[in-house]
Design an enzyme around this catalytic site. Structure first.
Site, PDB file in Angstrom:
ATOM      1  N   CYS A  48     -31.938  26.498 -67.891  1.00 14.59           N
ATOM      2  CA  CYS A  48     -31.584  27.633 -67.025  1.00 14.59           C
ATOM      3  C   CYS A  48     -32.651  28.723 -66.961  1.00 14.59           C
ATOM      4  O   CYS A  48     -33.177  28.998 -65.882  1.00 14.59           O
ATOM      5  CB  CYS A  48     -30.261  28.232 -67.469  1.00 14.59           C
ATOM      6  SG  CYS A  48     -28.887  27.118 -67.146  1.00 14.59           S
ATOM      7  N   ARG A  53     -34.476  19.818 -71.616  1.00 14.88           N
ATOM      8  CA  ARG A  53     -35.173  20.381 -70.456  1.00 14.88           C
ATOM      9  C   ARG A  53     -35.931  21.651 -70.845  1.00 14.88           C
ATOM     10  O   ARG A  53     -35.372  22.565 -71.416  1.00 14.88           O
ATOM     11  CB  ARG A  53     -34.166  20.651 -69.325  1.00 14.88           C
ATOM     12  CG  ARG A  53     -33.644  19.356 -68.698  1.00 14.88           C
ATOM     13  CD  ARG A  53     -32.609  19.609 -67.625  1.00 14.88           C
ATOM     14  NE  ARG A  53     -31.295  19.929 -68.172  1.00 14.88           N
ATOM     15  CZ  ARG A  53     -30.189  20.040 -67.429  1.00 14.88           C
ATOM     16  NH1 ARG A  53     -30.240  19.858 -66.134  1.00 14.88           N
ATOM     17  NH2 ARG A  53     -29.031  20.330 -67.984  1.00 14.88           N
TER      18      ARG A  53
HETATM   19  N1  LIG Z   1     -26.544  23.754 -68.274  1.00 12.68           N
HETATM   20  C1  LIG Z   1     -26.150  25.001 -68.430  1.00 12.68           C
HETATM   21  O1  LIG Z   1     -26.077  25.513 -69.551  1.00 12.68           O
HETATM   22  C2  LIG Z   1     -25.769  25.844 -67.239  1.00 12.68           C
HETATM   23  C3  LIG Z   1     -25.096  27.060 -67.438  1.00 12.68           C
HETATM   24  C4  LIG Z   1     -24.737  27.816 -66.326  1.00 12.68           C
HETATM   25  C5  LIG Z   1     -25.059  27.365 -65.042  1.00 12.68           C
HETATM   26  N2  LIG Z   1     -25.734  26.192 -64.878  1.00 12.68           N
HETATM   27  C6  LIG Z   1     -26.029  25.747 -63.511  1.00 12.68           C
HETATM   28  O2  LIG Z   1     -25.087  24.733 -63.156  1.00 12.68           O
HETATM   29  C7  LIG Z   1     -25.690  23.755 -62.309  1.00 12.68           C
HETATM   30  C8  LIG Z   1     -25.558  22.375 -62.934  1.00 12.68           C
HETATM   31  O3  LIG Z   1     -26.285  22.351 -64.150  1.00 12.68           O
HETATM   32  P1  LIG Z   1     -26.112  21.179 -65.205  1.00 12.68           P
HETATM   33  O4  LIG Z   1     -26.891  21.559 -66.409  1.00 12.68           O
HETATM   34  O5  LIG Z   1     -24.674  20.848 -65.335  1.00 12.68           O
HETATM   35  O6  LIG Z   1     -26.862  19.985 -64.417  1.00 12.68           O
HETATM   36  P2  LIG Z   1     -26.866  18.438 -64.746  1.00 12.68           P
HETATM   37  O7  LIG Z   1     -28.169  17.929 -64.265  1.00 12.68           O
HETATM   38  O8  LIG Z   1     -26.443  18.213 -66.160  1.00 12.68           O
HETATM   39  O9  LIG Z   1     -25.691  17.855 -63.838  1.00 12.68           O
HETATM   40  C9  LIG Z   1     -25.726  17.780 -62.444  1.00 12.68           C
HETATM   41  C10 LIG Z   1     -24.998  16.506 -62.023  1.00 12.68           C
HETATM   42  O10 LIG Z   1     -24.786  16.509 -60.616  1.00 12.68           O
HETATM   43  C11 LIG Z   1     -24.849  15.183 -60.142  1.00 12.68           C
HETATM   44  N3  LIG Z   1     -25.023  15.198 -58.686  1.00 12.68           N
HETATM   45  C12 LIG Z   1     -26.089  15.630 -57.961  1.00 12.68           C
HETATM   46  N4  LIG Z   1     -25.825  15.527 -56.637  1.00 12.68           N
HETATM   47  C13 LIG Z   1     -24.564  15.054 -56.519  1.00 12.68           C
HETATM   48  C14 LIG Z   1     -23.709  14.776 -55.409  1.00 12.68           C
HETATM   49  N5  LIG Z   1     -24.108  14.967 -54.139  1.00 12.68           N
HETATM   50  N6  LIG Z   1     -22.482  14.286 -55.657  1.00 12.68           N
HETATM   51  C15 LIG Z   1     -22.074  14.089 -56.926  1.00 12.68           C
HETATM   52  N7  LIG Z   1     -22.822  14.365 -58.017  1.00 12.68           N
HETATM   53  C16 LIG Z   1     -24.052  14.840 -57.817  1.00 12.68           C
HETATM   54  C17 LIG Z   1     -25.979  14.585 -60.943  1.00 12.68           C
HETATM   55  O11 LIG Z   1     -25.910  13.165 -60.971  1.00 12.68           O
HETATM   56  C18 LIG Z   1     -25.767  15.220 -62.328  1.00 12.68           C
HETATM   57  O12 LIG Z   1     -24.974  14.397 -63.162  1.00 12.68           O
HETATM   58  C19 LIG Z   1     -27.147  24.216 -62.135  1.00 12.68           C
HETATM   59  O13 LIG Z   1     -27.233  24.979 -60.959  1.00 12.68           O
HETATM   60  C20 LIG Z   1     -27.381  25.091 -63.335  1.00 12.68           C
HETATM   61  O14 LIG Z   1     -28.367  26.063 -63.102  1.00 12.68           O
HETATM   62  C21 LIG Z   1     -26.070  25.416 -65.947  1.00 12.68           C
END
Ligand SMILES: NC(=O)c1ccc[n+]([C@@H]2O[C@H](COP(=O)([O-])OP(=O)(O)OC[C@H]3O[C@@H](n4cnc5c(N)ncnc54)[C@H](O)[C@@H]3O)[C@@H](O)[C@H]2O)c1
Length: 434
Positions: free
Chosen positions: A263, A331
């Protein structure tokens, strides 16, 4: 409430499981068939404490299901959350919104009846407008609202954060949508989590402002740590001295190897880009990102200095690879730059991490992976503590000293007391302490 969660990653899976635990009926959809297959077989594709149990309970009680195709889940949902990734776009640092827009198109094609589409992904200000435009273009007849509901959970403590958030931010001016969102989060009223209603753009910006502020706080104390090393002060004393001031607060004042993770690095960059595009540059965040970038390799050089200035042909044992403890997320982990710096200087790397080694294998070359901390340290010329997993906090120093080729510890998380380690005959360096 019937909820579709698009994206079953760190945020989607935790949010989906927690909503199900509140009593809602949730389907988590992910394009990655391996993820969904694992979940259907009861395996959790990520490491997050407590998640396996939470998912298992809610699947067993029929509130949580999984799918690779979103149509059925979206069709029957009152609210569809977009929790897909928004990584940095290659080349320019803007947020790559292609996954969000693709999800919006697919949702538009499938939705039926009044649907609240909620962006939980971290997205730049104005993305909600574009999601709304895409849905309207795909389905001019659709009855829907687009809401921003950014997520503030921390990996490693994600379930507790989701269930006991400091606040819930809901960005919409649509009253019907606000009522749906309030109903979804109603179970949290019991814990009196404040729900902040605001316009969509303010909600989108709130998430970036929060992350940029936290990144600034970390970078601030890291630069103070550099100064402490020069003037012979202890950064932990300074951090405590300022942190007890309520206006400052003691969290995120731990000096270390620089922030990483999925993030802060990408979100600070995206905010910088947005601000430049709107001709309101945020210079302080530009500096924070630049300083943090430099810091990771500087930490590699710190380890080299601890080894007397050269690591050529030496083995450096690296404890901790993930960007922080209690996650398997690699990451943008500082360990990546630190290890590459050491390798560039001719060091051999042996590493151990309780959860991050699988992911690290795809990101690093020529690293030998150990079975545990002691196996890692065996015959090494230096031990670098990069991530402060609890299991590294109370290592048997005598045992380490006997098995290492040279007794050198570079503690980049300040988890040991300098006098204690030095008393046992180690050369010991840490961050912001002499
Ligand atoms: N990881 C964290 O701690 C955190 C905290 C707050 C906010 N966020 C935000 O949340 C969002 C997600 O982060 P994350 O860490 O969970 O990402 P991630 O990469 O772990 O998960 C994203 C998932 O979305 C899936 N995906 C992509 N396109 C798709 C579609 N069209 N249909 C279905 N599935 C699809 C991918 O296969 C993947 O499994 C980001 O914007 C991130 O900035 C993350």
């Amino acid at each position: 409430m019937r909820i579709a969660m698009i994206g079953a990653g760190y945020v989607g899976l935790v949010s989906g499981a927690c909503f199900a635990d509140f009593g809602h009926s949730v389907c988590c959809v992910d394009k990655d068939p391996a993820k969904i297959e694992a979940l259907e077989q009861g395996r959790i594709p990520i490491f997050e404490p407590g998640l396996a149990e939470l998912v298992a309970t809610n699947v067993r009680e029929g509130r949580l299901s999984f799918a690779t195709d979103l149509s059925q889940a979206v069709q029957s949902a009152e609210a569809v959350f977009i929790a897909v990734g928004t990584p940095s776009r290659r080349g320019d640092g803007h947020a790559d919104l292609s996954y969000v827009y693709q999800a919006a198109r697919e949702i538009a094609a499938a939705m039926d009846g009044y649907t609240v589409v909620v962006t939980k992904s971290t997205v730049p200000v104005g993305t909600g407008d574009e999601v709304e435009r895409i849905i309207r273009e795909t389905r001019p007849d659709a009855d829907f609202a687009v809401v921003s509901n950014p997520e503030f959970l921390r990996e490693g403590a994600a379930i507790a954060d989701f269930k006991r958030p400091d606040r819930i931010v809901i960005g919409t001016e649509d009253e019907r949508a606000e009522a749906v969102m309030n109903e979804i989060y109603r179970p949290l009223y019991l814990n009196q989590a404040p729900i902040l209603a605001m316009c969509r753009r303010a909600a989108e910006l709130t998430k970036y402002a929060a992350n940029a502020f936290l990144a600034t706080k970390i970078t601030f104390i890291n630069e103070i740590a550099n100064l402490c090393e020069q003037v012979g002060a202890d950064v932990q004393d300074v951090a405590r001295g300022i942190g007890l001031d309520n206006r400052i607060g003691s969290k995120f004042l731990h000096a270390g190897p620089g922030y990483g993770g999925s993030c802060f690095p990408k979100d600070t960059l995206a905010l910088i880009k947005t601000a430049q595009d709107f001709e309101a540059p945020i210079r302080i965040v530009e500096t924070v990102a630049a300083v943090n970038d430099q810091r990771k390799r500087a930490m590699g050089r710190k380890v080299i200095a601890a080894c007397g200035g050269s690591v050529r042909g030496k083995t450096v044992a690296v404890l901790g690879l993930t960007f922080k403890p209690n996650t398997d997320d690699m990451r943008e982990a500082p360990s990546l730059d630190i290890i590459r710096t050491l390798q560039d200087a001719g060091a051999k790397i042996r590493a151990y991490d309780p959860e991050g080694m699988e992911a690290a294998k795809g990101m690093l070359q020529d690293v030998e992976y150990a079975r545990d901390a002691y196996d890692c340290a065996k015959d090494a010329h230096a031990l670098a503590i990069v991530t402060e997993w609890n299991m590294f906090r109370a290592l048997d120093l005598e045992r380490l000293k006997k098995s290492m080729a040279e007794p050198v510890i570079a503690d980049l998380r300040n988890i040991y007391r300098a006098e204690e380690v030095r008393r046992r005959g180690f050369t010991y360096v840490s961050v912001g302490r002499v």
